[in-house]
Design a protein around this motif. Structure first.
Motif, PDB file in Angstrom:
ATOM      1  N   ARG A 213      -1.409  -1.883  -0.172  1.00  0.00           N
ATOM      2  CA  ARG A 213      -2.823  -2.220  -0.078  1.00  0.00           C
ATOM      3  C   ARG A 213      -3.272  -2.581  -1.489  1.00  0.00           C
ATOM      4  NH1 ARG A 213      -5.746   2.614   3.361  1.00  0.00           N
ATOM      5  NH2 ARG A 213      -4.015   3.028   4.832  1.00  0.00           N
ATOM      6  N   MET A 214      -3.682  -3.815  -1.653  1.00  0.00           N
ATOM      7  CA  MET A 214      -4.145  -4.277  -2.950  1.00  0.00           C
ATOM      8  C   MET A 214      -5.671  -4.292  -2.961  1.00  0.00           C
ATOM      9  SD  MET A 214      -1.366  -4.827  -4.605  1.00  0.00           S
ATOM     10  CE  MET A 214       0.338  -5.409  -4.538  1.00  0.00           C
ATOM     11  N   SER A 215      -6.238  -4.755  -4.057  1.00  0.00           N
ATOM     12  CA  SER A 215      -7.687  -4.886  -4.155  1.00  0.00           C
ATOM     13  C   SER A 215      -8.121  -6.123  -3.381  1.00  0.00           C
ATOM     14  CB  SER A 215      -8.108  -5.002  -5.625  1.00  0.00           C
ATOM     15  OG  SER A 215      -9.497  -5.176  -5.734  1.00  0.00           O
ATOM     16  N   GLY A 216      -8.601  -5.936  -2.147  1.00  0.00           N
ATOM     17  CA  GLY A 216      -9.108  -7.042  -1.350  1.00  0.00           C
ATOM     18  C   GLY A 216      -8.092  -7.702  -0.442  1.00  0.00           C
ATOM     19  N   HIS A 217      -6.830  -7.273  -0.456  1.00  0.00           N
ATOM     20  CA  HIS A 217      -5.848  -7.851   0.460  1.00  0.00           C
ATOM     21  C   HIS A 217      -4.664  -6.902   0.609  1.00  0.00           C
ATOM     22  CE1 HIS A 217      -4.208  -9.062  -3.480  1.00  0.00           C
ATOM     23  NE2 HIS A 217      -3.043  -9.161  -2.888  1.00  0.00           N
ATOM     24  N   GLU A 218      -3.762  -7.243   1.534  1.00  0.00           N
ATOM     25  CA  GLU A 218      -2.539  -6.497   1.740  1.00  0.00           C
ATOM     26  C   GLU A 218      -1.356  -7.382   1.386  1.00  0.00           C
ATOM     27  OE1 GLU A 218      -2.417  -4.941   5.674  1.00  0.00           O
ATOM     28  OE2 GLU A 218      -4.246  -3.739   5.436  1.00  0.00           O
ATOM     29  N   ALA A 219      -0.223  -6.766   1.041  1.00  0.00           N
ATOM     30  CA  ALA A 219       0.969  -7.528   0.683  1.00  0.00           C
ATOM     31  C   ALA A 219       2.200  -6.795   1.198  1.00  0.00           C
ATOM     32  CB  ALA A 219       1.052  -7.711  -0.826  1.00  0.00           C
ATOM     33  N   ARG A 220       3.105  -7.547   1.813  1.00  0.00           N
ATOM     34  CA  ARG A 220       4.367  -6.986   2.290  1.00  0.00           C
ATOM     35  C   ARG A 220       5.507  -7.712   1.593  1.00  0.00           C
ATOM     36  NH1 ARG A 220       8.366  -7.041   6.460  1.00  0.00           N
ATOM     37  NH2 ARG A 220       8.626  -4.989   7.475  1.00  0.00           N
ATOM     38  N   PHE A 221       6.318  -6.956   0.855  1.00  0.00           N
ATOM     39  CA  PHE A 221       7.452  -7.516   0.140  1.00  0.00           C
ATOM     40  C   PHE A 221       8.727  -7.118   0.872  1.00  0.00           C
ATOM     41  CE2 PHE A 221       4.708  -6.246  -3.744  1.00  0.00           C
ATOM     42  CZ  PHE A 221       3.865  -7.325  -3.538  1.00  0.00           C
TER      43      PHE A 221
END
Length: 304
Positions: free
Chosen positions: A53-61
């Motif tokens: 969970r990032m600041s303002g969005h999500e990211a899946r690596f």
């Protein structure tokens, strides 16, 4: 019932020396809450997958992904595969601004975007393991080579497809950084890195960078998305957090040693950042039970 093990932020959650490169290779635990640090974070997924969970969005690596994001924005590893192994580092801003990346990419990263590339190969995990060894060798030459090699590896990303989250569209960029602004930002970061514990302002910074104060503020804001004061405070708060977690010094001594001119200014800035007073932060961190970290093969269990 959730039987997974969780990471509890302790003194290694904030760099004690926010101007030094630190590297890691480990099987991380999930985080109970977001954290931040005053460096750009590099992640390379050796095995498995990770969800942030990032600041303002999500990211899946996923396996083989190379990711770059500004650690000064809250980020939270909230889910991952059981076999996750990742490598990476915390890159001080002064080195980040040495990178020959497109100007808009640098600005978007500092404003909270995440860069992800799948254009990696079998050399990457070998390189990250070597950089880890070099940064911990105690040899200044090896540590310097680790920085230079990592920067060159990041710069190679511009020649392959990559994407900036939350923008879902992949892009490549043929442009280059502003040849005038980048050296100025490097000089600014150099001066702040050396003097953030002292009483400095935009005039002092501008004199060191040999530019007008208003231009210094404009260039830095455009390049980083942060004001000079915000960046100085971030460096000071990062340093203060580490002192609070490690040392027995009073809150007043920590405030003064971190570069704040008064206890009230320190308390106000700290509460805005951490959501609690420095005393409560120290009590909360030291009241948590010790959590042993299980190291990955070839790593030492350090978690970013």
């Amino acid at each position: 019932m959730d039987s997974r093990l969780y990471y509890e932020p302790r003194a290694n959650g904030v760099e004690r020396v926010p101007t030094a490169l630190s590297m890691f290779m480990t099987s991380p635990r999930l985080m109970r809450a977001a954290h931040w640090h005053a460096q750009v974070e590099v992640n390379y997924i050796v095995h498995g997958w990770a969800h942030y969970r990032m600041s303002g969005h999500e990211a899946r690596f996923t396996e083989g992904d190379f990711a770059l994001f500004w650690g000064g924005q809250p980020h939270w590893l909230d889910d991952a595969s059981d076999d996750l192994v990742y490598a990476g580092g915390h890159l001080p801003l002064v080195h980040f601004f040495r990178l020959r990346l497109p100007e808009d990419v640098q600005a978007r990263l500092m404003q909270g975007a995440t860069l992800v590339s799948s254009a990696t190969d079998a050399a990457d995990p070998v390189n990250f393991e070597r950089w880890l060894d070099y940064t911990r060798s105690g040899d200044p030459m090896k540590a310097s080579l680790a920085v230079d090699e990592l920067l060159l590896r990041i710069e190679r990303l511009r020649f392959s497809p990559y994407r900036l989250l939350p923008d879902p569209n992949p892009l490549t960029h043929a442009g280059g950084p502003d040849p005038h602004a980048s050296p100025i930002v490097v000089r600014i970061c150099d001066f702040i890195a050396d003097n953030f514990r002292e009483e400095i302002d935009s005039v002092d910074i501008a004199v060191a960078a040999d530019i007008h104060p208003k231009y210094a503020m404009t260039v830095f804001k455009k390049s980083t998305g942060m004001t000079l004061n915000d960046y100085i405070n971030l460096m000071r708060l990062s340093y203060a957090q580490a002192l609070l977690m490690k040392d027995e010094a009073s809150v007043l001594a920590v405030a003064m040693d971190s570069g704040f001119g008064s206890l009230s200014a320190f308390n106000k800035s700290f509460r805005k950042m951490a959501g609690m007073s420095p005393s409560d932060f120290r009590r909360d961190v030291r009241g948590r039970p010790e959590v042993a970290v299980v190291p990955a093969a070839g790593g030492d269990g350090r978690y970013n």
